[in-house]
Design a protein around this motif. Sequence first.
Motif, short mmCIF file in Angstrom:
data_model
loop_
_atom_site.label_atom_id
_atom_site.label_comp_id
_atom_site.label_asym_id
_atom_site.label_seq_id
_atom_site.Cartn_x
_atom_site.Cartn_y
_atom_site.Cartn_z
N ASP A 180 0.81 -1.22 0.00
CA ASP A 180 0.00 0.00 0.00
C ASP A 180 0.84 1.28 0.00
O ASP A 180 0.31 2.36 -0.25
CB ASP A 180 -0.92 0.01 1.23
N THR A 181 2.15 1.14 0.32
CA THR A 181 3.02 2.33 0.38
C THR A 181 4.32 2.09 -0.37
O THR A 181 4.76 0.95 -0.51
CB THR A 181 3.35 2.71 1.84
N LEU A 182 4.91 3.20 -0.81
CA LEU A 182 6.20 3.16 -1.49
C LEU A 182 7.05 4.31 -0.99
O LEU A 182 6.56 5.44 -0.85
CB LEU A 182 6.01 3.27 -3.00
N TYR A 183 8.32 4.01 -0.71
CA TYR A 183 9.26 5.04 -0.28
C TYR A 183 10.26 5.33 -1.41
O TYR A 183 10.82 4.40 -2.00
CB TYR A 183 10.05 4.59 0.95
N LEU A 184 10.45 6.62 -1.68
CA LEU A 184 11.50 7.03 -2.63
C LEU A 184 12.53 7.85 -1.87
O LEU A 184 12.18 8.78 -1.14
CB LEU A 184 10.90 7.89 -3.76
N ASP A 185 13.78 7.47 -2.01
CA ASP A 185 14.86 8.19 -1.32
C ASP A 185 15.41 9.25 -2.28
O ASP A 185 16.11 8.92 -3.24
CB ASP A 185 15.97 7.21 -0.92
N VAL A 186 15.08 10.53 -2.01
CA VAL A 186 15.48 11.63 -2.90
C VAL A 186 16.30 12.63 -2.08
O VAL A 186 15.76 13.41 -1.29
CB VAL A 186 14.25 12.34 -3.51
N GLU A 187 17.60 12.61 -2.27
CA GLU A 187 18.48 13.42 -1.42
C GLU A 187 18.38 14.91 -1.74
O GLU A 187 18.36 15.75 -0.83
CB GLU A 187 19.93 12.96 -1.60
N SER A 188 18.33 15.28 -3.00
CA SER A 188 18.29 16.69 -3.39
C SER A 188 16.95 17.33 -3.03
O SER A 188 15.89 16.83 -3.47
CB SER A 188 18.53 16.84 -4.89
N PRO A 189 16.93 18.40 -2.26
CA PRO A 189 15.65 19.04 -1.90
C PRO A 189 14.91 19.60 -3.11
O PRO A 189 13.68 19.61 -3.14
CB PRO A 189 16.06 20.16 -0.94
N VAL A 190 15.66 20.05 -4.12
CA VAL A 190 15.02 20.59 -5.33
C VAL A 190 14.36 19.46 -6.11
O VAL A 190 13.19 19.56 -6.53
CB VAL A 190 16.04 21.34 -6.21
N LEU A 191 15.10 18.36 -6.29
CA LEU A 191 14.54 17.22 -7.01
C LEU A 191 13.37 16.62 -6.23
O LEU A 191 12.38 16.18 -6.83
CB LEU A 191 15.63 16.17 -7.25
N ARG A 192 13.44 16.62 -4.91
CA ARG A 192 12.36 16.09 -4.08
C ARG A 192 11.06 16.87 -4.31
O ARG A 192 9.98 16.30 -4.41
CB ARG A 192 12.78 16.15 -2.61
N TYR A 193 11.21 18.21 -4.40
CA TYR A 193 10.04 19.06 -4.68
C TYR A 193 9.45 18.72 -6.05
O TYR A 193 8.22 18.60 -6.20
CB TYR A 193 10.48 20.51 -4.64
N VAL A 194 10.31 18.52 -7.04
CA VAL A 194 9.83 18.19 -8.40
C VAL A 194 9.18 16.82 -8.41
O VAL A 194 8.14 16.61 -9.07
CB VAL A 194 11.01 18.25 -9.39
N VAL A 195 9.76 15.86 -7.68
CA VAL A 195 9.20 14.50 -7.63
C VAL A 195 7.77 14.53 -7.08
O VAL A 195 6.86 13.89 -7.62
CB VAL A 195 10.10 13.58 -6.77
N HIS A 196 7.56 15.25 -5.97
CA HIS A 196 6.21 15.39 -5.42
C HIS A 196 5.24 15.92 -6.49
O HIS A 196 4.14 15.36 -6.68
CB HIS A 196 6.22 16.37 -4.24
N ASN A 197 5.65 16.96 -7.17
CA ASN A 197 4.77 17.59 -8.17
C ASN A 197 4.49 16.67 -9.35
O ASN A 197 3.34 16.56 -9.81
CB ASN A 197 5.39 18.90 -8.66
N GLU A 198 5.53 16.01 -9.84
CA GLU A 198 5.38 15.15 -11.02
C GLU A 198 4.52 13.93 -10.72
O GLU A 198 3.68 13.52 -11.54
CB GLU A 198 6.75 14.72 -11.54
N ILE A 199 4.72 13.33 -9.56
CA ILE A 199 3.93 12.14 -9.22
C ILE A 199 2.46 12.50 -9.05
O ILE A 199 1.57 11.78 -9.50
CB ILE A 199 4.50 11.47 -7.94
N ARG A 200 2.20 13.63 -8.43
CA ARG A 200 0.81 14.08 -8.27
C ARG A 200 0.17 14.39 -9.62
O ARG A 200 -1.03 14.16 -9.84
CB ARG A 200 0.75 15.31 -7.37
N LEU A 201 0.98 14.91 -10.53
CA LEU A 201 0.47 15.25 -11.85
C LEU A 201 0.22 14.00 -12.69
O LEU A 201 -0.82 13.87 -13.34
CB LEU A 201 1.47 16.18 -12.55
N ARG A 202 1.16 13.05 -12.66
CA ARG A 202 1.05 11.86 -13.50
C ARG A 202 0.12 10.79 -12.91
O ARG A 202 -0.48 10.01 -13.65
CB ARG A 202 2.44 11.25 -13.73
N PHE A 203 0.07 10.74 -11.57
CA PHE A 203 -0.73 9.70 -10.90
C PHE A 203 -1.68 10.38 -9.91
O PHE A 203 -1.46 10.37 -8.70
CB PHE A 203 0.18 8.71 -10.17
N PRO A 204 -2.75 10.95 -10.40
CA PRO A 204 -3.63 11.78 -9.55
C PRO A 204 -4.35 11.02 -8.44
O PRO A 204 -4.86 11.64 -7.51
CB PRO A 204 -4.65 12.35 -10.56
N ASP A 205 -4.38 9.67 -8.50
CA ASP A 205 -5.10 8.90 -7.48
C ASP A 205 -4.25 8.58 -6.25
O ASP A 205 -4.76 8.02 -5.28
CB ASP A 205 -5.62 7.58 -8.08
#
Length: 529
Positions: A180-205
């Motif tokens: 039910d859960t997945l962890y992504l290890d994203v060290e860069s704070p800038v890339l982490r911000y982009v990852v949040h945005n992209e995943i929400r955009l591509r996978f809205p559920d």
Amino acid sequence: MEITRKNFSEQIDNITKNLQRSCFVGFDAEFTAILSGDGFKYRLFDTNKDRYDLTKNEVNKMIMTQVGLTMFQYERKLDNYIAVGYTFHLCPQNLGDIDQSFIFQASTLKFLCKHNFDFNKFIYEGIPYLSRHEENTIRQQIQNKTLNSNLIQKMELQDEKQLQKYCSEVSRWLNNGDGDTLYLDVESPVLRYVVHNEIRLRFPDVLTTDSLGNSNKVLIYRDKNVEGANSAPMATLEENLMNNILGFSQIINLLVEYKKPIVGHNLFLDVLLLHSQFIGPLPKKYSLFKKNVNSLWPMIYDTKHISHEMNRKLSVSEVWKSNSLQDLYEFFSEAKCKRLEKGINFIKLSSPFNVKQTYHEAGWDSYCAGYCFIRLGHWAACETSGSYKPVGPKEKLAALEVYCNKINVIRGAVPYMNLVSDDPPSHRPALLHIKSMKERMIDIAKISSVIESPGSVDIKRYGNRTAIIAAGTRITADKILKQFKHDRDYRIAPYSFVKHSPIGRAAIWSSAIITGSLLLYFLHRKVNK
């Protein structure tokens, strides 16, 4: 304590508390370049505006690589000071449209190597920062909802591949139905911000949030309606990003917020760099630059200027070697002034900056500047009261108030820069005008070699056959006048705008012509009546 990218976030609360408790803050910085060469030679002719106009464009290319801050806290019961010192390692950053750049001068590299500067900490562990101008740019993009797209557009190929890898990993996880859960290890704070945005955009559920206890982990829930879980608000993600990319600028903002007196040594270039690096590009107008600095840091003390002024009160037998920071610190720390033995405060450095505690390490120099400030303040307060006795920080600051916001100026027409008012008048003797009687083109190098000067002298061309001489002292000017009194090759005299300036002479002739014309006009009218 050394502060780098690795321990900055965990130490910022302690730094804030120590700053709040302090009565003033010692400051020092190390730079990537020092203005040098004939184009940046300090001259006795220079007004502060001249000096500012000469350096402002070049200073914008330099940065502080190391900033030292020492928080001096007063223990009233013991009448002692505790000094809590930090050496911050800084490094520019590349962020979307912002690509901070700087010059590194070869001579500065050599100087830093001589003093064991750690270039690895600068490059690999340096704390990022933003000027207020750059911060406003980012916040405007957040408001316009264009930041994420700008970051992706300017993303390096390696980060772009990493982003695609994260998105592919989420896609596979959703398709396989594995957990039910997945962890992504994203060290860069800038890339982490982009990852949040992209995943929400591509996978809205799905639902994304930061994992508790590990700020690098992006936690993804398969079901956005899972009980007890909430998507991290976009405002929270944006604020987390801003805190990471602001970096050391958060410390600058704390100095602005708490308005603690800032103490440094020979601060002219430091103040210019504070503006260019943490406020924004230096303004065209010198007056606006002073206004900007004073509005943010309303109390700045320069121990170079203070020591120069108070040096006049010392006898020949007790005077310091020079008022360089090292000589000044050793003069006070080794108790070379007998009158300052009574009632002085004990000053304890809470922890060493490094094993050797060497000069030209920003943290150690910031401690030395603050140490000298306490001793100078004790001396000034005792001189005011007429007796040498223990005095607290308020009395010290009151006694040194006359020197507040006056920044030392090296080898210029005026002794200091006044951040809150007009600069003082020139403290140099009147200029001298020299004219060659034989040469058709005056030879400045020849004049420099001929003058038997006992002190500082600067010479600049004024015409084909003339030059202007600036002397450091009245004694030097008088000796030059005496030397050339009967000289056949050169005629020298105190400079007169009326006599020696083409503009002055033109003004006199124009005035004479106008006066003569008016006189003739009135005579003509009188005759014709």
